[in-house]
Design a protein around this motif. Sequence first.
Motif, short mmCIF file in Angstrom:
data_model
loop_
_atom_site.label_atom_id
_atom_site.label_comp_id
_atom_site.label_asym_id
_atom_site.label_seq_id
_atom_site.Cartn_x
_atom_site.Cartn_y
_atom_site.Cartn_z
N GLU A 70 0.81 -1.22 0.00
CA GLU A 70 0.00 0.00 0.00
C GLU A 70 0.84 1.27 0.00
OE1 GLU A 70 -2.68 -0.20 3.26
OE2 GLU A 70 -3.79 -1.94 2.47
N LYS A 71 2.13 1.16 0.29
CA LYS A 71 2.97 2.36 0.40
C LYS A 71 3.78 2.65 -0.86
CE LYS A 71 3.38 2.03 5.43
NZ LYS A 71 4.29 1.90 6.58
N ILE A 72 3.69 1.78 -1.85
CA ILE A 72 4.45 2.01 -3.08
C ILE A 72 3.77 3.10 -3.91
CG2 ILE A 72 5.15 0.98 -5.28
CD1 ILE A 72 5.61 -1.61 -3.83
N GLU A 73 4.53 4.12 -4.25
CA GLU A 73 4.01 5.23 -5.04
C GLU A 73 4.81 5.34 -6.33
OE1 GLU A 73 4.15 8.73 -2.67
OE2 GLU A 73 2.61 8.04 -1.24
N ILE A 74 4.12 5.63 -7.42
CA ILE A 74 4.75 5.82 -8.73
C ILE A 74 4.43 7.24 -9.20
CG2 ILE A 74 5.09 4.90 -11.04
CD1 ILE A 74 5.65 2.84 -8.91
N PRO A 75 5.34 8.19 -9.00
CA PRO A 75 5.08 9.58 -9.46
C PRO A 75 4.93 9.64 -10.97
CG PRO A 75 6.97 9.48 -7.94
CD PRO A 75 6.63 8.06 -8.32
N GLU A 76 4.18 10.62 -11.43
CA GLU A 76 4.00 10.79 -12.87
C GLU A 76 5.33 11.02 -13.57
OE1 GLU A 76 1.21 10.38 -14.66
OE2 GLU A 76 0.29 9.73 -12.78
N SER A 77 6.28 11.67 -12.87
CA SER A 77 7.58 11.93 -13.48
C SER A 77 8.32 10.61 -13.80
CB SER A 77 8.44 12.80 -12.56
OG SER A 77 8.62 12.14 -11.30
N GLU A 78 8.14 9.59 -12.94
CA GLU A 78 8.77 8.30 -13.20
C GLU A 78 8.13 7.61 -14.40
OE1 GLU A 78 9.42 5.59 -10.01
OE2 GLU A 78 9.92 7.17 -8.57
N VAL A 79 6.81 7.75 -14.53
CA VAL A 79 6.13 7.18 -15.69
C VAL A 79 6.63 7.86 -16.96
CG1 VAL A 79 3.90 6.82 -16.81
CG2 VAL A 79 4.10 6.60 -14.33
N ASP A 80 6.76 9.19 -16.91
CA ASP A 80 7.26 9.92 -18.08
C ASP A 80 8.66 9.45 -18.47
OD1 ASP A 80 4.94 11.42 -18.15
OD2 ASP A 80 5.78 13.08 -16.97
N ALA A 81 9.54 9.28 -17.46
CA ALA A 81 10.91 8.86 -17.73
C ALA A 81 10.95 7.45 -18.30
CB ALA A 81 11.74 8.94 -16.45
N TYR A 82 10.09 6.57 -17.77
CA TYR A 82 10.05 5.19 -18.25
C TYR A 82 9.61 5.13 -19.71
CZ TYR A 82 8.86 0.21 -18.40
OH TYR A 82 8.78 -1.12 -18.73
N LEU A 83 8.56 5.89 -20.05
CA LEU A 83 8.07 5.88 -21.42
C LEU A 83 9.11 6.45 -22.38
CD1 LEU A 83 4.38 7.00 -20.84
CD2 LEU A 83 5.17 4.74 -21.54
N ALA A 84 9.84 7.47 -21.94
CA ALA A 84 10.89 8.04 -22.78
C ALA A 84 12.00 7.02 -23.02
CB ALA A 84 11.46 9.29 -22.12
N GLU A 85 12.33 6.26 -21.99
CA GLU A 85 13.35 5.23 -22.10
C GLU A 85 12.90 4.13 -23.06
OE1 GLU A 85 15.99 2.43 -19.04
OE2 GLU A 85 14.62 3.96 -18.28
N GLN A 86 11.63 3.74 -22.93
CA GLN A 86 11.09 2.70 -23.81
C GLN A 86 11.11 3.15 -25.27
OE1 GLN A 86 11.28 -0.05 -21.92
NE2 GLN A 86 9.28 -0.74 -22.63
N ALA A 87 10.88 4.43 -25.50
CA ALA A 87 10.82 4.94 -26.87
C ALA A 87 12.16 4.83 -27.59
CB ALA A 87 10.37 6.40 -26.86
N GLY A 88 13.23 4.59 -26.84
CA GLY A 88 14.55 4.45 -27.45
C GLY A 88 14.75 3.14 -28.18
N PHE A 89 13.85 2.18 -28.04
CA PHE A 89 13.98 0.89 -28.71
C PHE A 89 13.44 1.00 -30.14
CE2 PHE A 89 14.15 -0.55 -24.33
CZ PHE A 89 15.20 -1.45 -24.39
N THR A 90 14.21 0.46 -31.11
CA THR A 90 13.77 0.44 -32.50
C THR A 90 13.97 -0.96 -33.05
OG1 THR A 90 15.97 1.10 -33.25
CG2 THR A 90 14.37 2.87 -32.85
N GLY A 91 13.39 -1.21 -34.23
CA GLY A 91 13.55 -2.51 -34.86
C GLY A 91 12.33 -3.38 -34.64
N SER A 92 12.42 -4.61 -35.16
CA SER A 92 11.27 -5.50 -35.13
C SER A 92 11.16 -6.29 -33.84
CB SER A 92 11.32 -6.46 -36.32
OG SER A 92 12.49 -7.26 -36.23
N ASP A 93 12.23 -6.32 -33.04
CA ASP A 93 12.14 -7.04 -31.77
C ASP A 93 13.12 -6.45 -30.76
OD1 ASP A 93 13.51 -9.70 -33.64
OD2 ASP A 93 14.67 -8.27 -32.48
N VAL A 94 12.97 -6.88 -29.54
CA VAL A 94 13.77 -6.39 -28.42
C VAL A 94 14.46 -7.58 -27.77
CG1 VAL A 94 13.68 -5.27 -26.15
CG2 VAL A 94 12.20 -4.47 -27.98
N THR A 95 15.74 -7.44 -27.49
CA THR A 95 16.47 -8.52 -26.83
C THR A 95 16.08 -8.59 -25.37
OG1 THR A 95 18.34 -8.21 -28.32
CG2 THR A 95 18.75 -9.45 -26.31
N GLU A 96 15.83 -9.80 -24.91
CA GLU A 96 15.53 -10.04 -23.51
C GLU A 96 16.62 -10.91 -22.92
OE1 GLU A 96 11.60 -11.75 -23.81
OE2 GLU A 96 10.69 -9.88 -23.14
#
Length: 446
Positions: A159-185
Motif C-alpha cells: 500500500e505504500k508504493i508510489e509511482i510519481p508521474e515523473s517516473e512514468v514519463d521517464a520510463y516511457l521516454a526510455e522505452q521509446a529508445g527501442f527500434t527494430g522489429s524485436d527487443v532482446t531479452e
Amino acid sequence: MDGAQSVQPAYALPADAAPQPAAETETAAPNNEIDLDRIIAVVNNDIITEHELEQRVHTVAINLRRQNIQLPPMEQLRIQVLERLITERAILQRARQTGIRVDDQMVNASIEQIARQNNLTIDELRQRLLADGVTFAAFRNEIRDEITTQRLREREVDEKIEIPESEVDAYLAEQAGFTGSDVTEYRISHILMPIDPGVEEDQVRAEAERVAERARAGEDFSTLVASYSRSEDALSGGDLGWRKQPDVPIEFWDAMKSDLASGNVYVAKSQHAFHVFKLVEKRNGVEAKLAGGPVVQTHARHILMFVSDITPEADVLRRLHDIKSRVESGQADFAAMARLNSVDSTATRGGDLGWLQTGDTVPEFEAAMNTLQPGEVSEPIKTNYGYHIIQVLERRTEKEGNPQRMRIAARQALRQKKLAEATYNWQRELRDEAFVDIREPSLRQR
C-alpha cells in the motif's frame, strides 16, 4: 501479474515424504526430547529449536531435489534455512505489535479448502497430519501465520508504493529508445550478498569474487545460489526471469553491457550489497508495437500457485487440476476459487488480469492463453512465477497506441520492480531490528 508473490495459506501432503522427527519424539526418552528441543536461536522474546530447524531443512531439501537442484553442503543449507526462520519470526512479531489478527473463521475456511483440495474430510486430514508427525494445533498455527504475514506485507509494503508521474514519463521516454522489429531479452540468475552492519565492504567483495570464480570454473550456479544468496529466491535458484534492458537493474547492466555472451558470470555492487549474477541466455523479445495498427486484446483471469516449503510440485498440480475440473463441471466459480487459492495479488479481484495484448505476459502464459476460446480453462501452465490455470473471458480488436494504456502499462512495470525491492528491504529491516542470538556457532553467517 505481479513479480512479487503474496502468501496464501497452502499445505502439502506429500505421499513420498519421509517421517518427520516429531513422530519419533513422542516415544523417545525424556533426555532425547531435551536434545531435540535444544534452543538454536533467540529472536527477541521467541525461540527457534533444533527440532524446528531440522524439520524445515528436511522439507527444503526435498523441494530442491524436486527442482533438480543439487543440494549445497548441509552446513550451508542449515544456515540459509535458519535465516529464513529468523526473518519469519521477526515478521510475525511485527504483526502482533501492529494489531493484525486473523480470526478462527478465516483459518477454518482455509483448512476446509485444503481438505477438499486433497479429497479428505477434516478428520482424515487430521489423521494424515499425525502420520506426518504434525499436530493439528501446529498445523492451524502455520496457516494462521501465513495469512498474517500476507496481511502485514500488504499493509506495510504494497500500500505504500508510489509511482510519481515523473517516473512514468521517464520510463516511457526510455522505452521509446527501442527500434527494430524485436527487443532482446535477458534471463538472469543472481546471488545476493548484503554488506551487513560491522562487516568490511572489502570482505564481502572478496567473497563475491570467490563465488563468481567458482561459477566461472563450472560449478552449478543454482547450487551456489542455495549456498550463498540472502535473497528470498535463494532456495529456488535465484532466477530473475526474462527482462528487457530497461528492466535490468542498472548496476547489473553496467557490469554486463560490454560483454553480453550467454553463460557469463559478473559481480556488481549496489548501495548495500554485492551481487554475483549469471546471464543464463538471451532471446528476441516481442515485436515492437506499431502505433495505429489493430491489436487483439484478451480479457483473462488466472489462478497462480507456486512450489514452496509446504507445497511440493505434485500437490500444486493436483490442486490446479481439481479446480479446473470443478469449474468446468459447474461445481465452482473461477473467481471464487482464485480468491481462495491464488497467491497472486490479483486474488482479491478473482484473478482478473484485465485486458491483455501481445507482450503483456510472459511467453508461456501468452501462448496458452491464445489457444483458449472465451469461457475455456487451460491446463496448468508453468512460468517463472509458478503454475497457473487461465480462463479467457472475452476478446476484442482495438487500435494500438492508446496513450492512457501505455501509461497504465508503464506504471505496472515500475510497480513490479519497486515491489520486489521494497519487500526484500522490508524483510531485511525487520530482521536487522530484531535482537537475534544464534547459540550454535556453526550456524552463524560468515
